[in-house]
Design a protein around this motif. Structure first.
Motif, PDB file in Angstrom:
ATOM      1  N   PHE A   1       2.093   1.679  -3.288  1.00  0.00           N
ATOM      2  CA  PHE A   1       1.119   2.145  -4.278  1.00  0.00           C
ATOM      3  C   PHE A   1       0.862   3.896  -4.020  1.00  0.00           C
ATOM      4  O   PHE A   1       0.899   4.599  -5.005  1.00  0.00           O
ATOM      5  CB  PHE A   1      -0.310   1.438  -3.933  1.00  0.00           C
TER       6      PHE A   1
ATOM      7  N   LEU B   1       1.637   0.187 -10.303  1.00  0.00           N
ATOM      8  CA  LEU B   1       0.281   0.382  -9.699  1.00  0.00           C
ATOM      9  C   LEU B   1      -0.966  -0.514 -10.009  1.00  0.00           C
ATOM     10  O   LEU B   1      -1.779  -0.342  -9.275  1.00  0.00           O
ATOM     11  CB  LEU B   1      -0.273   1.836 -10.571  1.00  0.00           C
TER      12      LEU B   1
ATOM     13  N   SER C   1       1.772   6.720  -6.699  1.00  0.00           N
ATOM     14  CA  SER C   1       0.910   7.362  -7.267  1.00  0.00           C
ATOM     15  C   SER C   1       1.420   8.872  -7.113  1.00  0.00           C
ATOM     16  O   SER C   1       1.264   9.916  -8.323  1.00  0.00           O
ATOM     17  CB  SER C   1      -0.298   7.324  -6.506  1.00  0.00           C
TER      18      SER C   1
ATOM     19  N   TYR D   1       0.844  -1.227  -0.113  1.00  0.00           N
ATOM     20  CA  TYR D   1       0.068  -0.094   0.040  1.00  0.00           C
ATOM     21  C   TYR D   1       0.950   1.192  -0.074  1.00  0.00           C
ATOM     22  O   TYR D   1       0.735   2.299  -0.774  1.00  0.00           O
ATOM     23  CB  TYR D   1      -0.920  -0.170   1.219  1.00  0.00           C
TER      24      TYR D   1
END
Length: 308
Positions: free
Chosen positions: A196, A255, A200, A193
């Motif tokens: 990610f 991603l 991002s 997480y």
């Protein structure tokens, strides 16, 4: 299960090609691409350094990209070729960390690409701000390297301290963090997480900035009914195509959910940003440019006269 995460232990890179004649031919092709990328990027760095006419914000930013491309190919291809030709697939814990760090530095290049797009926008849409471009360029370069180094160091340290199981075979041709996580002996969803969120920030936000900058440039040159305007529009579209070509593999690999992609797909897409893009960047961004071709002619003429 037995765990390993000590420096004395080696991991295994399964590689990119099968150990047969077809794999050897493909490796020779990759080695050729490696030398082309090495010569192209090194030449461009030297030319930009030598010629004061190229001491502009755009070429200063490009020089950072060429340096980053040299880091990519130097970190991955020699080790991949050595492992294939020697029949040994091992890589040390320290070597794995070095590869992971420098390849995670791709986030710096994403910021550099965004900086180039913004500089292109300022140069065309706000030419009166050009006197401040060099200062802004230096700030963007320093910021990109610092932020990328911090992000890369954090991910590398965390990934190398995860307890890994006895299976040390990394299904890749370099130590890529997403390829290492399936070998972990612990639940890595929290770290995934974090990856990610980090990606991002370093991928999607710069890409939105790039799209907005090039979109404003295209809108501006659309109203210029001249040969120069069409040339600028074509250059902008070319740059945007290269950006998409560079970003898509990153977005898919870092991603896209792991259960929706395969190791083979990851390795194929990694070829784009570690092998093909470093070879193409000098051609697309510089060798098509009259200023660079003029500098190259002058430098080689001086070199030939000294040799005589």
């Amino acid at each position: 299960m037995e765990k390993w995460n000590q420096i004395s232990n080696d991991s295994i890179l399964l590689g990119l090609f099968p150990p047969n004649q077809t794999g050897l031919l493909l490796l020779l092709l990759i080695i050729l691409v490696f030398f082309l990328a090495l010569v192209g990027n090194s030449t461009m760095i030297h030319l930009i350094h030598m010629d004061p006419r190229l001491h502009t914000p755009m070429y200063f930013l490009l020089r950072q990209r060429y340096l980053m491309d040299l880091i990519y190919i130097s970190t991955t291809i020699p080790k991949m070729a050595l492992n294939f030709l020697s029949g040994q697939k091992g890589i040390s814990f320290l070597g794995c960390g070095v590869q992971s760090f420098f390849l995670t530095m791709a986030c710096s290049e994403c910021l550099l690409v965004a900086s180039m797009a913004y500089d292109h926008y300022v140069a065309i849409c706000h030419p009166l701000h050009c006197p401040n471009r060099m200062k802004m360029c230096v700030q963007m370069i320093i910021g990109s390297w610092i932020l990328g180094s911090i992000n890369s160091l954090a991910h590398t340290i965390y990934a190398l301290h995860i307890p890994y199981c006895w299976s040390r075979a990394i299904d890749h041709f370099f130590c890529d963090v997403p390829a290492m996580l399936p070998l972990a002996c612990m639940d890595t969803w929290v770290y995934e997480y974090m990856v990610f969120v980090s990606n991002s920030l370093f991928l999607l936000l710069p890409f939105l900035g790039i799209t907005a900058s090039y979109g404003r440039v295209l809108l501006a040159v659309y109203h210029v009914r001249s040969k120069e305007g069409r040339k600028k529009a074509f250059t902008t579209c070319t740059h945007l195509t290269v950006v998409i070509f560079y970003y898509v593999p990153f977005v898919y690999t870092y991603l896209w959910p792991r259960n929706l992609r395969s190791p083979v797909e990851d390795k194929i897409l990694a070829d784009f940003y570690t092998i093909l893009t470093p070879m193409l960047n000098p051609i697309i961004y510089s060798l098509r440019n009259k200023e660079v071709l003029g500098t190259m002619t002058r430098v080689f003429r001086i070199f030939s006269s000294k040799k005589e």
